[in-house]
Design a protein around this motif. Sequence first.
Motif, PDB file in Angstrom:
ATOM      1  N   ALA A   1       0.832  -1.208   0.000  1.00 15.69           N
ATOM      2  CA  ALA A   1       0.000   0.000   0.000  1.00 15.69           C
ATOM      3  C   ALA A   1       0.859   1.247   0.000  1.00 15.69           C
ATOM      4  O   ALA A   1       0.568   2.226  -0.704  1.00 15.69           O
ATOM      5  N   PHE A   2       1.936   1.242   0.776  1.00 10.47           N
ATOM      6  CA  PHE A   2       2.793   2.425   0.858  1.00 10.47           C
ATOM      7  C   PHE A   2       3.544   2.660  -0.452  1.00 10.47           C
ATOM      8  O   PHE A   2       3.736   3.809  -0.865  1.00 10.47           O
TER       9      PHE A   2
ATOM     10  N   LEU B   1       3.478   0.373   9.363  1.00  8.52           N
ATOM     11  CA  LEU B   1       3.060  -0.969   8.957  1.00  8.52           C
ATOM     12  C   LEU B   1       2.006  -1.506   9.918  1.00  8.52           C
ATOM     13  O   LEU B   1       2.173  -1.435  11.136  1.00  8.52           O
ATOM     14  N   HIS B   2       0.938  -2.036   9.344  1.00  6.51           N
ATOM     15  CA  HIS B   2      -0.080  -2.631  10.205  1.00  6.51           C
ATOM     16  C   HIS B   2       0.371  -4.006  10.680  1.00  6.51           C
ATOM     17  O   HIS B   2       1.306  -4.603  10.132  1.00  6.51           O
TER      18      HIS B   2
ATOM     19  N   ASN C   1     -10.812   0.622  17.371  1.00  5.00           N
ATOM     20  CA  ASN C   1     -10.163   1.426  18.407  1.00  5.00           C
ATOM     21  C   ASN C   1      -8.909   2.112  17.877  1.00  5.00           C
ATOM     22  O   ASN C   1      -8.639   3.278  18.197  1.00  5.00           O
ATOM     23  N   GLN C   2      -8.124   1.404  17.065  1.00  5.66           N
ATOM     24  CA  GLN C   2      -6.887   1.976  16.538  1.00  5.66           C
ATOM     25  C   GLN C   2      -7.160   3.204  15.683  1.00  5.66           C
ATOM     26  O   GLN C   2      -6.398   4.177  15.709  1.00  5.66           O
ATOM     27  N   LEU C   3      -8.258   3.175  14.930  1.00  6.51           N
ATOM     28  CA  LEU C   3      -8.552   4.275  14.008  1.00  6.51           C
ATOM     29  C   LEU C   3      -9.244   5.452  14.685  1.00  6.51           C
ATOM     30  O   LEU C   3      -9.539   6.450  14.027  1.00  6.51           O
ATOM     31  N   ARG C   4      -9.480   5.365  15.974  1.00  6.46           N
ATOM     32  CA  ARG C   4      -9.962   6.544  16.695  1.00  6.46           C
ATOM     33  C   ARG C   4      -8.876   7.613  16.767  1.00  6.46           C
ATOM     34  O   ARG C   4      -9.166   8.812  16.785  1.00  6.46           O
ATOM     35  N   VAL C   5      -7.623   7.170  16.845  1.00  6.88           N
ATOM     36  CA  VAL C   5      -6.519   8.120  17.005  1.00  6.88           C
ATOM     37  C   VAL C   5      -5.551   8.099  15.824  1.00  6.88           C
ATOM     38  O   VAL C   5      -4.576   8.838  15.818  1.00  6.88           O
ATOM     39  N   ALA C   6      -5.805   7.255  14.838  1.00  2.34           N
ATOM     40  CA  ALA C   6      -5.041   7.285  13.587  1.00  2.34           C
ATOM     41  C   ALA C   6      -5.993   7.724  12.486  1.00  2.34           C
ATOM     42  O   ALA C   6      -7.215   7.681  12.648  1.00  2.34           O
ATOM     43  N   ASP C   7      -5.438   8.163  11.374  1.00  4.13           N
ATOM     44  CA  ASP C   7      -6.277   8.739  10.328  1.00  4.13           C
ATOM     45  C   ASP C   7      -6.824   7.722   9.341  1.00  4.13           C
ATOM     46  O   ASP C   7      -7.871   7.953   8.738  1.00  4.13           O
ATOM     47  N   GLY C   8      -6.138   6.616   9.158  1.00  2.61           N
ATOM     48  CA  GLY C   8      -6.653   5.672   8.181  1.00  2.61           C
ATOM     49  C   GLY C   8      -5.885   4.373   8.165  1.00  2.61           C
ATOM     50  O   GLY C   8      -4.787   4.256   8.736  1.00  2.61           O
ATOM     51  N   LEU C   9      -6.479   3.403   7.504  1.00  2.00           N
ATOM     52  CA  LEU C   9      -5.870   2.092   7.304  1.00  2.00           C
ATOM     53  C   LEU C   9      -6.047   1.726   5.846  1.00  2.00           C
ATOM     54  O   LEU C   9      -7.167   1.693   5.333  1.00  2.00           O
ATOM     55  N   LEU C  10      -4.946   1.490   5.154  1.00  2.00           N
ATOM     56  CA  LEU C  10      -4.968   1.073   3.757  1.00  2.00           C
ATOM     57  C   LEU C  10      -4.944  -0.446   3.717  1.00  2.00           C
ATOM     58  O   LEU C  10      -3.924  -1.073   4.016  1.00  2.00           O
ATOM     59  N   ILE C  11      -6.083  -1.032   3.371  1.00  2.00           N
ATOM     60  CA  ILE C  11      -6.178  -2.495   3.331  1.00  2.00           C
ATOM     61  C   ILE C  11      -7.322  -2.872   2.403  1.00  2.00           C
ATOM     62  O   ILE C  11      -8.329  -2.157   2.332  1.00  2.00           O
TER      63      ILE C  11
ATOM     64  N   VAL D   1       6.744 -17.712   5.872  1.00  7.43           N
ATOM     65  CA  VAL D   1       5.786 -16.614   5.940  1.00  7.43           C
ATOM     66  C   VAL D   1       6.580 -15.347   6.236  1.00  7.43           C
ATOM     67  O   VAL D   1       7.339 -15.291   7.206  1.00  7.43           O
ATOM     68  N   VAL D   2       6.420 -14.336   5.387  1.00  6.06           N
ATOM     69  CA  VAL D   2       7.101 -13.055   5.574  1.00  6.06           C
ATOM     70  C   VAL D   2       6.082 -11.946   5.367  1.00  6.06           C
ATOM     71  O   VAL D   2       5.393 -11.912   4.363  1.00  6.06           O
ATOM     72  N   GLN D   3       5.964 -11.050   6.345  1.00  4.86           N
ATOM     73  CA  GLN D   3       4.937 -10.009   6.264  1.00  4.86           C
ATOM     74  C   GLN D   3       5.445  -8.796   5.484  1.00  4.86           C
ATOM     75  O   GLN D   3       5.461  -7.675   5.975  1.00  4.86           O
ATOM     76  N   SER D   4       5.846  -9.066   4.246  1.00  2.00           N
ATOM     77  CA  SER D   4       6.337  -7.998   3.374  1.00  2.00           C
ATOM     78  C   SER D   4       6.244  -8.475   1.930  1.00  2.00           C
ATOM     79  O   SER D   4       6.861  -9.476   1.561  1.00  2.00           O
ATOM     80  N   PHE D   5       5.486  -7.744   1.127  1.00  2.00           N
ATOM     81  CA  PHE D   5       5.406  -8.085  -0.293  1.00  2.00           C
ATOM     82  C   PHE D   5       6.705  -7.730  -1.009  1.00  2.00           C
ATOM     83  O   PHE D   5       7.140  -8.443  -1.912  1.00  2.00           O
ATOM     84  N   LEU D   6       7.342  -6.645  -0.609  1.00  2.00           N
ATOM     85  CA  LEU D   6       8.572  -6.214  -1.268  1.00  2.00           C
ATOM     86  C   LEU D   6       9.726  -7.168  -0.989  1.00  2.00           C
ATOM     87  O   LEU D   6      10.658  -7.269  -1.799  1.00  2.00           O
ATOM     88  N   ALA D   7       9.682  -7.861   0.138  1.00  2.00           N
ATOM     89  CA  ALA D   7      10.749  -8.811   0.474  1.00  2.00           C
ATOM     90  C   ALA D   7      10.539 -10.177  -0.165  1.00  2.00           C
ATOM     91  O   ALA D   7      11.454 -11.008  -0.188  1.00  2.00           O
TER      92      ALA D   7
END
Length: 307
Positions: A105-106, A130-131, A141-151, A223-229
Amino acid sequence: MSRLDLNLLIALDALLTERSVTRAAARLHLSQPALSASLARLRTHFDDPLLARRGNAYELTPLAVRLAERTGTALEASRRVFEVQADWSPENSTHEFIVFGSDYAFATVGQAASRLAAATAPGVRFRFELHTPAIVEDAENQLRVADGLLIPHGHITDLRSTELWSDNWVIIADTDHPDLGESLRMEDLAEQPWVFTYQTRSAFTSAGQQLQSLGIDPRVETVVQSFLALPHFIRGTRRLGLVQRALAVGLTAIPGIRVHEPPFDAVPVVNALWWHPVHENDPQHAWMRTLFTRAGRSVAQRQLGGR
């Protein structure tokens, strides 16, 4: 609440983060006696020592560990309350937007949004974080104080969202994979090992789930939590990996990686920006949403131009 001072929350956050009165005082540019007095008030309020000495260091008490999970969120929420302005203009703003997402997303819509903002709102800053599965599971709850989630769609419900653009899945493999022909077969997907990017109840890819619905139980070696990796875990092996087409062109610049079309009709990735309803009528948040909508269109146009 009438007996409490908001500055105590600031002191509490510093103390729980630094686990030292001396370091916390230096961080807040306060004298050590002043912060010790705040710690004494906090200990009285919670009826708990909060910091317990173990040898030459301090450790958090069980209650302090629980508080540490909330103080950062509470501070951010308080900061945002006092940042609200009657008149807001992006040209003069120095606001920082916090957006969660994956590296995919980034590297796509996040990068495009950042460039658009730099052209019209040079003082605005984005913090892309990174989420994690915990953030996705606790998105409300997380998005109460953050602006957005790209997913993409399929992970979250009951929150506001706007679609940004659709992408497709491709499969990457080593250029010299000894068992693959020019095109992939369904048998290849069942026989070859895989690298997955996510594999939990709340963290997954739609195409990975689709494989299982087609009767294929992927043999996941890594399992690796990164598409770029992902290519670095595939190059020189027999492994396969699923990646979005928008990233595939860049990933093939890594020597030894080849892109294959999947031998099944993979469900498209419908990328979206999600936010909490508390931000709905905030003019600066509305501006950010419009910015990401424009960024999504530009990513889609680049994909069409690159085909």
